[in-house]
Design an enzyme around this catalytic site. Structure first.
Site, PDB file in Angstrom:
ATOM      1  N   ASP A   1      77.444  -3.843  78.377  1.00 12.60           N
ATOM      2  CA  ASP A   1      77.197  -4.880  77.362  1.00 12.60           C
ATOM      3  C   ASP A   1      75.887  -5.611  77.621  1.00 12.60           C
ATOM      4  OD1 ASP A   1      78.212  -6.069  79.613  1.00 12.60           O
ATOM      5  OD2 ASP A   1      79.604  -7.391  78.567  1.00 12.60           O
TER       6      ASP A   1
ATOM      7  N   HIS B   1      75.359 -11.222  74.164  1.00 13.35           N
ATOM      8  CA  HIS B   1      74.686 -10.186  74.979  1.00 13.35           C
ATOM      9  C   HIS B   1      73.324  -9.825  74.384  1.00 13.35           C
ATOM     10  CE1 HIS B   1      78.449  -9.806  77.108  1.00 13.35           C
ATOM     11  NE2 HIS B   1      79.075  -9.563  75.981  1.00 13.35           N
TER      12      HIS B   1
END
Ligand SMILES: NC(=O)c1ccc[n+]([C@@H]2O[C@H](COP(=O)([O-])OP(=O)(O)OC[C@H]3O[C@@H](n4cnc5c(N)ncnc54)[C@H](O)[C@@H]3O)[C@@H](O)[C@H]2O)c1
Length: 359
Positions: A270, A96
Protein backbone atom coordinates in the site's frame (compact mmCIF):
# COMPACT_ATOMS: atom_id res chain seq x y z
CA UNK A 1 -22.04 18.54 11.24
CA UNK A 2 -23.32 16.58 8.25
CA UNK A 3 -21.26 13.40 7.98
CA UNK A 4 -21.41 11.19 4.87
CA UNK A 5 -20.41 7.54 4.47
CA UNK A 6 -20.38 6.24 0.88
CA UNK A 7 -20.19 2.56 -0.01
CA UNK A 8 -16.60 1.52 -0.75
CA UNK A 9 -16.06 0.85 -4.45
CA UNK A 10 -12.48 -0.50 -4.53
CA UNK A 11 -12.20 -4.09 -5.83
CA UNK A 12 -13.27 -6.58 -3.17
CA UNK A 13 -13.51 -3.92 -0.47
CA UNK A 14 -16.33 -4.71 1.94
CA UNK A 15 -15.40 -2.55 4.93
CA UNK A 16 -17.40 0.55 5.77
CA UNK A 17 -16.34 3.88 7.33
CA UNK A 18 -18.76 3.89 10.28
CA UNK A 19 -20.52 1.11 12.19
CA UNK A 20 -24.09 1.59 13.46
CA UNK A 21 -22.65 1.94 17.00
CA UNK A 22 -20.43 4.79 15.82
CA UNK A 23 -23.39 6.39 14.04
CA UNK A 24 -25.42 6.17 17.26
CA UNK A 25 -22.74 8.02 19.23
CA UNK A 26 -22.36 10.73 16.61
CA UNK A 27 -26.12 11.13 16.21
CA UNK A 28 -26.58 11.33 19.99
CA UNK A 29 -24.02 14.14 20.02
CA UNK A 30 -26.22 16.15 17.61
CA UNK A 31 -24.63 15.27 14.26
CA UNK A 32 -26.48 14.20 11.12
CA UNK A 33 -25.26 11.12 9.25
CA UNK A 34 -25.95 10.13 5.63
CA UNK A 35 -25.17 6.49 4.77
CA UNK A 36 -25.30 5.06 1.27
CA UNK A 37 -27.77 2.16 1.09
CA UNK A 38 -26.00 -1.18 1.35
CA UNK A 39 -22.72 0.43 2.49
CA UNK A 40 -22.36 -1.95 5.43
CA UNK A 41 -23.75 -5.13 3.88
CA UNK A 42 -20.32 -6.59 3.09
CA UNK A 43 -19.50 -6.36 6.78
CA UNK A 44 -22.85 -7.83 7.79
CA UNK A 45 -24.23 -4.41 8.83
CA UNK A 46 -27.71 -3.93 7.46
CA UNK A 47 -29.42 -0.71 6.44
CA UNK A 48 -31.96 -1.14 9.25
CA UNK A 49 -29.12 -1.15 11.83
CA UNK A 50 -28.04 2.25 10.55
CA UNK A 51 -31.56 3.64 10.49
CA UNK A 52 -32.15 2.47 14.05
CA UNK A 53 -28.92 4.19 15.06
CA UNK A 54 -30.17 7.51 13.65
CA UNK A 55 -28.64 7.61 10.17
CA UNK A 56 -30.46 8.72 7.06
CA UNK A 57 -30.07 6.27 4.17
CA UNK A 58 -29.49 7.61 0.67
CA UNK A 59 -29.73 5.68 -2.59
CA UNK A 60 -26.39 6.52 -4.21
CA UNK A 61 -23.12 8.35 -3.53
CA UNK A 62 -24.17 11.58 -5.33
CA UNK A 63 -26.09 13.09 -2.40
CA UNK A 64 -23.34 12.20 0.06
CA UNK A 65 -20.55 13.79 -1.94
CA UNK A 66 -22.70 16.82 -2.78
CA UNK A 67 -23.89 17.55 0.77
CA UNK A 68 -21.61 16.08 3.45
CA UNK A 69 -19.16 18.37 5.23
CA UNK A 70 -17.14 15.40 6.50
CA UNK A 71 -16.73 12.23 4.43
CA UNK A 72 -15.64 9.13 6.33
CA UNK A 73 -14.33 6.25 4.21
CA UNK A 74 -11.97 3.31 4.48
CA UNK A 75 -9.89 3.03 1.30
CA UNK A 76 -8.27 5.70 -0.80
CA UNK A 77 -10.80 7.44 -3.10
CA UNK A 78 -11.17 5.96 -6.57
CA UNK A 79 -10.99 8.29 -9.62
CA UNK A 80 -14.79 8.67 -9.87
CA UNK A 81 -14.94 9.65 -6.20
CA UNK A 82 -12.15 12.23 -6.56
CA UNK A 83 -14.24 14.11 -9.12
CA UNK A 84 -17.01 14.59 -6.55
CA UNK A 85 -15.10 16.31 -3.69
CA UNK A 86 -15.32 20.04 -3.08
CA UNK A 87 -13.31 22.72 -1.29
CA UNK A 88 -15.55 22.85 1.77
CA UNK A 89 -15.20 19.14 2.53
CA UNK A 90 -13.02 17.20 4.93
CA UNK A 91 -12.11 13.67 3.83
CA UNK A 92 -11.04 11.18 6.52
CA UNK A 93 -9.79 7.82 5.19
CA UNK A 94 -6.71 5.76 4.26
CA UNK A 95 -4.86 7.59 1.46
CA UNK A 96 -1.33 6.12 0.98
CA UNK A 97 -0.54 9.07 -1.29
CA UNK A 98 3.19 8.36 -1.65
CA UNK A 99 2.17 5.28 -3.67
CA UNK A 100 0.02 7.24 -6.16
CA UNK A 101 0.87 10.50 -7.88
CA UNK A 102 -2.40 10.50 -9.83
CA UNK A 103 -4.50 10.25 -6.64
CA UNK A 104 -2.42 12.99 -5.00
CA UNK A 105 -2.96 15.29 -7.98
CA UNK A 106 -6.68 14.51 -8.16
CA UNK A 107 -7.15 15.37 -4.48
CA UNK A 108 -5.12 18.56 -4.85
CA UNK A 109 -7.28 19.60 -7.80
CA UNK A 110 -10.49 18.94 -5.84
CA UNK A 111 -9.60 21.37 -3.03
CA UNK A 112 -10.72 18.87 -0.34
CA UNK A 113 -8.94 18.80 3.03
CA UNK A 114 -7.71 15.21 3.09
CA UNK A 115 -6.70 13.58 6.37
CA UNK A 116 -5.00 10.18 6.09
CA UNK A 117 -5.61 7.59 8.78
CA UNK A 118 -2.14 6.16 8.23
CA UNK A 119 -0.20 9.32 9.14
CA UNK A 120 -2.21 10.40 12.21
CA UNK A 121 0.04 10.02 15.26
CA UNK A 122 -0.67 9.87 18.98
CA UNK A 123 1.19 11.49 21.87
CA UNK A 124 3.73 8.63 21.83
CA UNK A 125 4.43 9.13 18.11
CA UNK A 126 2.87 5.79 17.10
CA UNK A 127 0.18 5.39 14.41
CA UNK A 128 -3.12 4.71 16.24
CA UNK A 129 -5.34 4.50 13.14
CA UNK A 130 -3.00 2.37 11.05
CA UNK A 131 -2.38 -0.01 13.96
CA UNK A 132 -5.68 -1.94 13.94
CA UNK A 133 -5.46 -2.66 10.20
CA UNK A 134 -1.80 -3.58 10.59
CA UNK A 135 -2.80 -6.03 13.30
CA UNK A 136 -5.26 -7.62 10.88
CA UNK A 137 -2.88 -7.55 7.89
CA UNK A 138 -0.01 -8.96 9.94
CA UNK A 139 -2.12 -11.87 11.13
CA UNK A 140 -3.55 -12.50 7.68
CA UNK A 141 -0.18 -12.27 5.95
CA UNK A 142 0.78 -15.55 7.56
CA UNK A 143 -2.51 -17.21 6.59
CA UNK A 144 -1.77 -16.04 3.03
CA UNK A 145 1.82 -17.26 3.19
CA UNK A 146 0.72 -20.68 4.48
CA UNK A 147 -1.74 -20.99 1.62
CA UNK A 148 0.81 -19.76 -0.95
CA UNK A 149 3.26 -22.43 0.21
CA UNK A 150 0.82 -25.07 -1.01
CA UNK A 151 1.77 -26.65 -4.33
CA UNK A 152 -1.57 -26.15 -6.17
CA UNK A 153 -1.33 -22.40 -5.45
CA UNK A 154 2.20 -22.26 -6.87
CA UNK A 155 4.28 -22.67 -3.70
CA UNK A 156 7.02 -25.07 -2.64
CA UNK A 157 4.63 -27.59 -1.18
CA UNK A 158 5.81 -26.93 2.37
CA UNK A 159 3.54 -27.18 5.41
CA UNK A 160 3.90 -24.05 7.53
CA UNK A 161 4.00 -25.88 10.86
CA UNK A 162 5.91 -28.97 9.69
CA UNK A 163 5.06 -32.41 11.07
CA UNK A 164 6.87 -34.65 13.53
CA UNK A 165 10.14 -35.60 11.84
CA UNK A 166 9.84 -32.91 9.11
CA UNK A 167 11.03 -29.32 9.55
CA UNK A 168 8.46 -26.49 9.48
CA UNK A 169 8.64 -23.57 7.04
CA UNK A 170 11.27 -20.90 7.63
CA UNK A 171 9.53 -17.53 7.70
CA UNK A 172 11.50 -14.27 7.54
CA UNK A 173 9.62 -11.11 8.52
CA UNK A 174 11.29 -7.85 7.46
CA UNK A 175 9.98 -5.02 9.65
CA UNK A 176 9.07 -5.78 13.25
CA UNK A 177 6.41 -3.11 13.82
CA UNK A 178 2.71 -3.81 14.24
CA UNK A 179 2.41 -5.94 11.07
CA UNK A 180 5.65 -7.77 11.86
CA UNK A 181 4.74 -8.53 15.45
CA UNK A 182 1.31 -9.85 14.52
CA UNK A 183 2.73 -11.90 11.66
CA UNK A 184 5.29 -13.41 14.02
CA UNK A 185 2.61 -14.23 16.56
CA UNK A 186 0.63 -16.19 13.95
CA UNK A 187 3.67 -17.87 12.40
CA UNK A 188 4.92 -18.97 15.81
CA UNK A 189 1.43 -20.17 16.67
CA UNK A 190 1.37 -22.30 13.51
CA UNK A 191 4.70 -23.84 14.46
CA UNK A 192 6.92 -22.15 11.85
CA UNK A 193 10.57 -21.31 12.35
CA UNK A 194 10.53 -17.48 12.49
CA UNK A 195 13.03 -14.63 12.24
CA UNK A 196 12.16 -10.92 12.45
CA UNK A 197 14.45 -8.25 11.02
CA UNK A 198 14.31 -4.55 11.91
CA UNK A 199 16.58 -1.53 11.96
CA UNK A 200 15.36 -0.34 15.34
CA UNK A 201 17.37 -1.91 18.14
CA UNK A 202 14.81 -0.89 20.75
CA UNK A 203 12.13 -2.67 18.73
CA UNK A 204 14.30 -5.78 18.37
CA UNK A 205 14.87 -5.75 22.14
CA UNK A 206 11.12 -5.53 22.72
CA UNK A 207 10.40 -8.38 20.30
CA UNK A 208 13.15 -10.49 21.81
CA UNK A 209 11.64 -9.90 25.22
CA UNK A 210 8.01 -10.72 24.40
CA UNK A 211 8.67 -13.77 22.25
CA UNK A 212 10.88 -15.37 24.89
CA UNK A 213 13.17 -17.15 22.44
CA UNK A 214 10.42 -18.35 20.08
CA UNK A 215 11.61 -16.00 17.29
CA UNK A 216 15.09 -14.91 16.27
CA UNK A 217 15.62 -11.16 16.02
CA UNK A 218 18.11 -9.93 13.41
CA UNK A 219 19.39 -6.47 12.57
CA UNK A 220 18.28 -5.56 9.04
CA UNK A 221 21.06 -4.67 6.60
CA UNK A 222 21.31 -5.29 2.86
CA UNK A 223 23.72 -8.15 3.58
CA UNK A 224 21.65 -9.75 6.35
CA UNK A 225 18.50 -9.59 4.18
CA UNK A 226 20.33 -11.32 1.30
CA UNK A 227 21.57 -13.99 3.67
CA UNK A 228 18.12 -14.62 5.15
CA UNK A 229 16.12 -14.81 1.92
CA UNK A 230 18.31 -17.70 0.71
CA UNK A 231 17.05 -19.80 3.59
CA UNK A 232 13.42 -18.63 3.59
CA UNK A 233 10.34 -20.50 2.43
CA UNK A 234 8.29 -17.33 2.94
CA UNK A 235 9.38 -13.69 3.31
CA UNK A 236 6.94 -11.13 4.68
CA UNK A 237 7.66 -7.47 3.86
CA UNK A 238 6.35 -5.28 6.69
CA UNK A 239 8.53 -2.16 6.76
CA UNK A 240 7.28 1.39 7.04
CA UNK A 241 8.69 4.88 6.99
CA UNK A 242 5.47 6.79 7.85
CA UNK A 243 3.93 8.58 4.87
CA UNK A 244 6.89 7.78 2.60
CA UNK A 245 7.18 5.30 -0.24
CA UNK A 246 8.39 1.95 1.08
CA UNK A 247 12.15 1.39 0.72
CA UNK A 248 12.98 -1.33 -1.85
CA UNK A 249 14.73 -4.05 0.12
CA UNK A 250 14.94 -6.75 -2.59
CA UNK A 251 15.96 -6.22 -6.21
CA UNK A 252 14.89 -8.46 -9.06
CA UNK A 253 18.37 -10.05 -9.06
CA UNK A 254 17.92 -10.95 -5.39
CA UNK A 255 15.05 -13.28 -6.35
CA UNK A 256 17.70 -15.50 -7.93
CA UNK A 257 19.13 -16.12 -4.44
CA UNK A 258 15.85 -17.56 -3.17
CA UNK A 259 14.59 -21.14 -3.21
CA UNK A 260 12.49 -21.98 -6.26
CA UNK A 261 8.75 -21.38 -5.60
CA UNK A 262 9.39 -19.57 -2.32
CA UNK A 263 6.81 -16.93 -1.37
CA UNK A 264 7.06 -13.16 -1.00
CA UNK A 265 4.17 -11.49 0.84
CA UNK A 266 4.51 -7.71 0.42
CA UNK A 267 2.27 -6.17 3.07
CA UNK A 268 3.92 -2.78 2.47
CA UNK A 269 2.45 -2.74 -1.05
CA UNK A 270 0.00 0.00 0.00
CA UNK A 271 3.05 2.28 0.33
CA UNK A 272 4.40 1.15 -3.04
CA UNK A 273 5.87 -2.19 -1.90
CA UNK A 274 9.25 -3.12 -0.39
CA UNK A 275 10.30 -5.61 -3.08
CA UNK A 276 11.28 -4.25 -6.53
CA UNK A 277 9.16 -6.87 -8.30
CA UNK A 278 5.95 -6.18 -6.32
CA UNK A 279 2.84 -4.77 -7.93
CA UNK A 280 -0.50 -4.33 -6.21
CA UNK A 281 -2.96 -7.21 -6.53
CA UNK A 282 -6.53 -7.79 -5.36
CA UNK A 283 -8.28 -10.51 -3.37
CA UNK A 284 -9.79 -11.64 -6.66
CA UNK A 285 -6.37 -12.40 -8.14
CA UNK A 286 -3.90 -12.11 -5.26
CA UNK A 287 -0.71 -13.69 -6.63
CA UNK A 288 1.67 -13.63 -9.57
CA UNK A 289 5.05 -15.20 -10.32
CA UNK A 290 8.32 -13.46 -11.15
CA UNK A 291 11.43 -15.59 -11.75
CA UNK A 292 9.89 -18.63 -10.00
CA UNK A 293 9.00 -16.65 -6.87
CA UNK A 294 5.32 -16.45 -5.93
CA UNK A 295 4.31 -12.90 -4.98
CA UNK A 296 1.25 -12.05 -2.84
CA UNK A 297 0.73 -8.26 -2.93
CA UNK A 298 -2.88 -7.52 -1.93
CA UNK A 299 -3.17 -3.82 -1.10
CA UNK A 300 -6.25 -4.14 1.09
CA UNK A 301 -5.64 -7.36 3.00
CA UNK A 302 -8.03 -6.48 5.88
CA UNK A 303 -10.87 -6.04 3.37
CA UNK A 304 -11.18 -9.83 3.23
CA UNK A 305 -12.24 -9.97 6.87
CA UNK A 306 -14.47 -6.95 6.46
CA UNK A 307 -16.54 -7.40 9.56
CA UNK A 308 -13.67 -7.83 12.02
CA UNK A 309 -11.73 -5.05 10.30
CA UNK A 310 -14.63 -2.59 10.28
CA UNK A 311 -15.11 -2.96 14.03
CA UNK A 312 -11.36 -2.77 14.69
CA UNK A 313 -11.04 0.36 12.54
CA UNK A 314 -14.04 2.10 14.12
CA UNK A 315 -12.75 1.39 17.62
CA UNK A 316 -9.73 3.49 16.71
CA UNK A 317 -11.25 6.16 14.43
CA UNK A 318 -14.43 7.06 16.35
CA UNK A 319 -12.82 9.51 18.84
CA UNK A 320 -11.19 11.32 15.90
CA UNK A 321 -14.39 11.37 13.81
CA UNK A 322 -16.25 12.73 16.82
CA UNK A 323 -13.68 15.49 17.32
CA UNK A 324 -13.79 16.43 13.61
CA UNK A 325 -17.57 16.51 13.71
CA UNK A 326 -17.56 18.70 16.83
CA UNK A 327 -14.79 21.12 15.87
CA UNK A 328 -14.33 20.87 12.10
CA UNK A 329 -10.78 21.20 10.74
CA UNK A 330 -9.79 22.93 14.04
CA UNK A 331 -9.94 19.45 15.58
CA UNK A 332 -6.47 18.82 14.15
CA UNK A 333 -5.03 21.11 16.83
CA UNK A 334 -6.96 19.56 19.71
CA UNK A 335 -5.14 16.21 19.95
CA UNK A 336 -1.36 15.66 19.83
CA UNK A 337 -0.34 14.15 16.50
CA UNK A 338 -3.75 14.54 14.83
CA UNK A 339 -2.46 17.36 12.58
CA UNK A 340 0.13 14.97 11.12
CA UNK A 341 -2.78 13.23 9.44
CA UNK A 342 -3.44 16.21 7.17
CA UNK A 343 -1.95 15.28 3.76
CA UNK A 344 -3.64 17.78 1.43
CA UNK A 345 -5.21 21.20 2.07
CA UNK A 346 -6.11 24.07 -0.26
CA UNK A 347 -4.65 22.20 -3.21
CA UNK A 348 -1.25 21.77 -1.51
CA UNK A 349 0.55 18.73 -0.09
CA UNK A 350 0.90 19.25 3.67
CA UNK A 351 2.67 15.99 4.59
CA UNK A 352 6.47 16.21 4.26
CA UNK A 353 6.93 12.50 3.46
CA UNK A 354 4.37 12.66 0.63
CA UNK A 355 5.95 15.84 -0.78
CA UNK A 356 9.34 14.12 -0.69
CA UNK A 357 7.99 11.10 -2.58
CA UNK A 358 7.20 13.37 -5.55
CA UNK A 359 10.15 15.80 -5.25
N1 LIG B 1 -1.52 -4.44 2.46
C1 LIG B 1 -2.35 -4.11 3.44
O1 LIG B 1 -3.53 -4.43 3.38
C2 LIG B 1 -1.85 -3.40 4.66
C3 LIG B 1 -2.66 -3.30 5.81
C4 LIG B 1 -2.12 -2.66 6.94
C5 LIG B 1 -0.83 -2.12 6.89
N2 LIG B 1 -0.11 -2.22 5.74
C6 LIG B 1 1.25 -1.68 5.60
O2 LIG B 1 2.19 -2.49 6.28
C7 LIG B 1 3.37 -1.71 6.48
C8 LIG B 1 3.86 -1.87 7.93
O3 LIG B 1 2.93 -1.25 8.81
P1 LIG B 1 3.14 -1.24 10.39
O4 LIG B 1 1.89 -0.72 10.98
O5 LIG B 1 3.67 -2.53 10.86
O6 LIG B 1 4.27 -0.12 10.55
P2 LIG B 1 5.17 0.12 11.85
O7 LIG B 1 5.61 1.53 11.79
O8 LIG B 1 4.49 -0.39 13.07
O9 LIG B 1 6.41 -0.85 11.60
C9 LIG B 1 7.32 -0.68 10.55
C10 LIG B 1 8.66 -1.23 11.01
O10 LIG B 1 9.54 -1.22 9.86
C11 LIG B 1 10.83 -1.00 10.38
N3 LIG B 1 11.74 -0.67 9.28
C12 LIG B 1 11.85 0.48 8.57
N4 LIG B 1 12.81 0.34 7.64
C13 LIG B 1 13.29 -0.93 7.75
C14 LIG B 1 14.30 -1.69 7.07
N5 LIG B 1 15.01 -1.16 6.06
N6 LIG B 1 14.51 -2.98 7.45
C15 LIG B 1 13.79 -3.53 8.45
N7 LIG B 1 12.86 -2.86 9.15
C16 LIG B 1 12.61 -1.57 8.79
C17 LIG B 1 10.62 0.10 11.41
O11 LIG B 1 11.72 0.19 12.32
C18 LIG B 1 9.33 -0.39 12.10
O12 LIG B 1 9.61 -1.19 13.24
C19 LIG B 1 2.96 -0.28 6.11
O13 LIG B 1 3.39 0.02 4.80
C20 LIG B 1 1.46 -0.31 6.16
O14 LIG B 1 0.86 0.70 5.39
C21 LIG B 1 -0.60 -2.84 4.63
Amino acid sequence: MLIGVPKEIKNNEYRVGLTPDAVYELHSAGHQILIEKGAGLGAGLEDAHYENAGAQLVRGPEEIFAQAELIVKVKEPQPEECKRFNKQQILFTFLHLAASKSLTEALMASGVSAIAYETVKDAQGTLPLLAPMSEVAGRMSVQAAARCLEKPVGGRGVLMGGIPGVAPAYVVIIGGGVVGLNAARMAVGMGANVSIMDRSLSRLRYLDDIFQGRVRTLYSTQASIKEQIQRADAVIGAVLIPGAAAPKLLSREDLGLMKKNAVLVDVAIDQGGCFATSKATTHESPTFVVDDILHYCVANIPGAVARSSTFALNNATLPYVKLLADKGIEALNKLPGFAEGLNIQNGQITCAAVAEAFA
